[in-house]
Design a protein around this motif. Structure first.
Motif, PDB file in Angstrom:
ATOM      1  N   ALA A 120      10.776  16.421   5.588  1.00  0.00           N
ATOM      2  CA  ALA A 120      10.814  15.927   4.204  1.00  0.00           C
ATOM      3  C   ALA A 120      11.286  16.976   3.211  1.00  0.00           C
ATOM      4  O   ALA A 120      10.874  18.139   3.263  1.00  0.00           O
ATOM      5  N   GLY A 121      12.146  16.549   2.309  1.00  0.00           N
ATOM      6  CA  GLY A 121      12.587  17.389   1.218  1.00  0.00           C
ATOM      7  C   GLY A 121      11.648  17.291   0.026  1.00  0.00           C
ATOM      8  O   GLY A 121      10.699  16.492   0.035  1.00  0.00           O
ATOM      9  N   PRO A 122      11.903  18.054  -1.021  1.00  0.00           N
ATOM     10  CA  PRO A 122      10.991  18.089  -2.172  1.00  0.00           C
ATOM     11  C   PRO A 122      10.911  16.777  -2.936  1.00  0.00           C
ATOM     12  O   PRO A 122       9.934  16.542  -3.649  1.00  0.00           O
ATOM     13  N   GLY A 123      11.898  15.897  -2.811  1.00  0.00           N
ATOM     14  CA  GLY A 123      11.873  14.660  -3.581  1.00  0.00           C
ATOM     15  C   GLY A 123      11.115  13.527  -2.938  1.00  0.00           C
ATOM     16  O   GLY A 123      10.894  12.471  -3.552  1.00  0.00           O
ATOM     17  N   ALA A 124      10.680  13.686  -1.690  1.00  0.00           N
ATOM     18  CA  ALA A 124       9.987  12.604  -0.984  1.00  0.00           C
ATOM     19  C   ALA A 124       8.559  12.464  -1.477  1.00  0.00           C
ATOM     20  O   ALA A 124       7.915  13.439  -1.870  1.00  0.00           O
ATOM     21  N   ASP A 125       8.053  11.237  -1.457  1.00  0.00           N
ATOM     22  CA  ASP A 125       6.679  10.957  -1.883  1.00  0.00           C
ATOM     23  C   ASP A 125       5.740  11.300  -0.728  1.00  0.00           C
ATOM     24  O   ASP A 125       5.651  10.580   0.262  1.00  0.00           O
ATOM     25  N   ARG A 126       5.023  12.402  -0.851  1.00  0.00           N
ATOM     26  CA  ARG A 126       4.184  12.896   0.233  1.00  0.00           C
ATOM     27  C   ARG A 126       2.978  11.998   0.498  1.00  0.00           C
ATOM     28  O   ARG A 126       2.518  11.895   1.645  1.00  0.00           O
ATOM     29  N   ASP A 127       2.451  11.353  -0.536  1.00  0.00           N
ATOM     30  CA  ASP A 127       1.331  10.441  -0.315  1.00  0.00           C
ATOM     31  C   ASP A 127       1.766   9.244   0.527  1.00  0.00           C
ATOM     32  O   ASP A 127       1.053   8.808   1.442  1.00  0.00           O
ATOM     33  N   VAL A 128       2.926   8.701   0.225  1.00  0.00           N
ATOM     34  CA  VAL A 128       3.463   7.598   1.017  1.00  0.00           C
ATOM     35  C   VAL A 128       3.699   8.053   2.451  1.00  0.00           C
ATOM     36  O   VAL A 128       3.346   7.358   3.418  1.00  0.00           O
ATOM     37  N   LEU A 129       4.290   9.221   2.609  1.00  0.00           N
ATOM     38  CA  LEU A 129       4.572   9.735   3.951  1.00  0.00           C
ATOM     39  C   LEU A 129       3.291  10.014   4.736  1.00  0.00           C
ATOM     40  O   LEU A 129       3.221   9.734   5.938  1.00  0.00           O
ATOM     41  N   LEU A 130       2.287  10.555   4.080  1.00  0.00           N
ATOM     42  CA  LEU A 130       1.014  10.814   4.751  1.00  0.00           C
ATOM     43  C   LEU A 130       0.391   9.506   5.222  1.00  0.00           C
ATOM     44  O   LEU A 130      -0.034   9.375   6.381  1.00  0.00           O
ATOM     45  N   ALA A 131       0.346   8.518   4.325  1.00  0.00           N
ATOM     46  CA  ALA A 131      -0.252   7.237   4.683  1.00  0.00           C
ATOM     47  C   ALA A 131       0.527   6.560   5.806  1.00  0.00           C
ATOM     48  O   ALA A 131      -0.058   6.035   6.768  1.00  0.00           O
ATOM     49  N   ALA A 132       1.843   6.578   5.709  1.00  0.00           N
ATOM     50  CA  ALA A 132       2.663   5.935   6.739  1.00  0.00           C
ATOM     51  C   ALA A 132       2.526   6.650   8.086  1.00  0.00           C
ATOM     52  O   ALA A 132       2.528   6.011   9.142  1.00  0.00           O
ATOM     53  N   SER A 133       2.388   7.967   8.060  1.00  0.00           N
ATOM     54  CA  SER A 133       2.229   8.726   9.302  1.00  0.00           C
ATOM     55  C   SER A 133       0.982   8.299  10.058  1.00  0.00           C
ATOM     56  O   SER A 133       0.997   8.169  11.290  1.00  0.00           O
ATOM     57  N   TYR A 134      -0.095   8.077   9.313  1.00  0.00           N
ATOM     58  CA  TYR A 134      -1.363   7.758   9.978  1.00  0.00           C
ATOM     59  C   TYR A 134      -1.599   6.268  10.189  1.00  0.00           C
ATOM     60  O   TYR A 134      -2.456   5.898  11.006  1.00  0.00           O
ATOM     61  N   LEU A 135      -0.844   5.417   9.527  1.00  0.00           N
ATOM     62  CA  LEU A 135      -1.085   3.974   9.648  1.00  0.00           C
ATOM     63  C   LEU A 135       0.029   3.238  10.385  1.00  0.00           C
ATOM     64  O   LEU A 135      -0.061   2.034  10.585  1.00  0.00           O
ATOM     65  N   HIS A 136       1.070   3.948  10.829  1.00  0.00           N
ATOM     66  CA  HIS A 136       2.228   3.233  11.379  1.00  0.00           C
ATOM     67  C   HIS A 136       1.946   2.564  12.723  1.00  0.00           C
ATOM     68  O   HIS A 136       2.638   1.627  13.110  1.00  0.00           O
ATOM     69  N   ASP A 137       0.937   3.027  13.453  1.00  0.00           N
ATOM     70  CA  ASP A 137       0.562   2.398  14.720  1.00  0.00           C
ATOM     71  C   ASP A 137      -0.812   1.745  14.635  1.00  0.00           C
ATOM     72  O   ASP A 137      -1.505   1.617  15.653  1.00  0.00           O
ATOM     73  N   LEU A 138      -1.186   1.324  13.447  1.00  0.00           N
ATOM     74  CA  LEU A 138      -2.518   0.756  13.253  1.00  0.00           C
ATOM     75  C   LEU A 138      -2.754  -0.433  14.181  1.00  0.00           C
ATOM     76  O   LEU A 138      -3.847  -0.607  14.725  1.00  0.00           O
ATOM     77  N   VAL A 139      -1.743  -1.268  14.352  1.00  0.00           N
ATOM     78  CA  VAL A 139      -1.785  -2.326  15.369  1.00  0.00           C
ATOM     79  C   VAL A 139      -0.904  -1.849  16.513  1.00  0.00           C
ATOM     80  O   VAL A 139       0.321  -1.863  16.416  1.00  0.00           O
ATOM     81  N   ASN A 140      -1.522  -1.395  17.572  1.00  0.00           N
ATOM     82  CA  ASN A 140      -0.812  -0.765  18.688  1.00  0.00           C
ATOM     83  C   ASN A 140      -0.833  -1.697  19.891  1.00  0.00           C
ATOM     84  O   ASN A 140      -1.856  -1.853  20.544  1.00  0.00           O
TER      85      ASN A 140
END
Length: 220
Positions: free
Chosen positions: A41-61
């Protein structure tokens, strides 16, 4: 934007109690995806969105061999929405996180339309490469009862690759081509470095089974 340690811990706790895990999709995988995200990620990316997506992307596995596997990312995004609301995400960030989750999936085939979605997709695919990727490949295949390779034709010289039967075939079917599909410059650089490690392993693998790696096998 600085990441809140409380948000990180809250997301990990939520996933730990809700996500059905398998050898390749567990809390450690999510931790690694987050590490990859931060590397890309570069400085312009939304880190909160990225953090949440990182941990929730396989919520239904769903299992790799499930017929509805391609729906897992959409179902994960739907399951994530009320959790994001509870964590204080506004409507815009919820939508952004949902899109990143939906678009990360290889099997869903949904094009990422935002920077965060492109970063998450690359970060998730990076975890299928390199030393971890090798371990995940053989671990998942073993859990599904698949053989390491076809002893009669390990490198598919006289047959079509079939990764429903052989672990090594998955390299040809998917893994070795992943760097070409990376959507970020940093993601592709990291992917190519991990592929180089895998190719060194593949040379040793071929030597140990006494079957030379065919010329052009990697590009085929």
């Amino acid at each position: 934007m600085a990441i809140s340690a409380d948000l990180h811990d809250a997301l990990r706790s939520l996933v730990a109690t809700r996500m059905v895990t398998d050898p390749a999709h567990d809390l450690a995988h999510l931790d690694r995806v987050w590490v990859n995200v931060q590397a890309i990620a570069g400085p312009g990316a939304d880190r909160d969105v990225l953090l949440a997506a990182s941990y929730l992307h396989d919520l239904v596995n769903l299992p790799k061999n499930a017929p509805d596997r391609h729906t897992a990312s959409r179902r994960s995004a739907e399951a994530a929405e009320p959790l994001l609301r509870e964590l204080g995400f506004d409507a815009m960030r919820i939508a952004a996180t949902r899109h990143a989750i939906v678009a990360h999936s290889f099997s869903a085939g949904i094009p990422p339309e935002t920077e965060e979605a492109r970063i998450l997709r690359d970060a998730d695919r990076l975890d299928a490469l390199g030393a971890i990727g090798i371990a995940r490949n053989f671990s998942v295949s073993g859990s599904l009862g698949r053989a390491l390779y076809d002893p009669a034709d390990p490198f598919c010289e006289h047959r079509a690759p079939d990764d429903t039967l052989y672990s090594l075939d998955h390299w040809r079917v998917k893994l070795l081509a992943l760097p070409q599909g990376m959507l970020t410059t940093k993601g592709r650089v990291l992917a190519e470095a991990r592929i180089a490690l895998m190719l060194r392993f593949l040379d040793d693998f071929a030597a140990e089974i006494g079957t030379p790696l065919p010329v052009g096998w990697i590009q085929a």
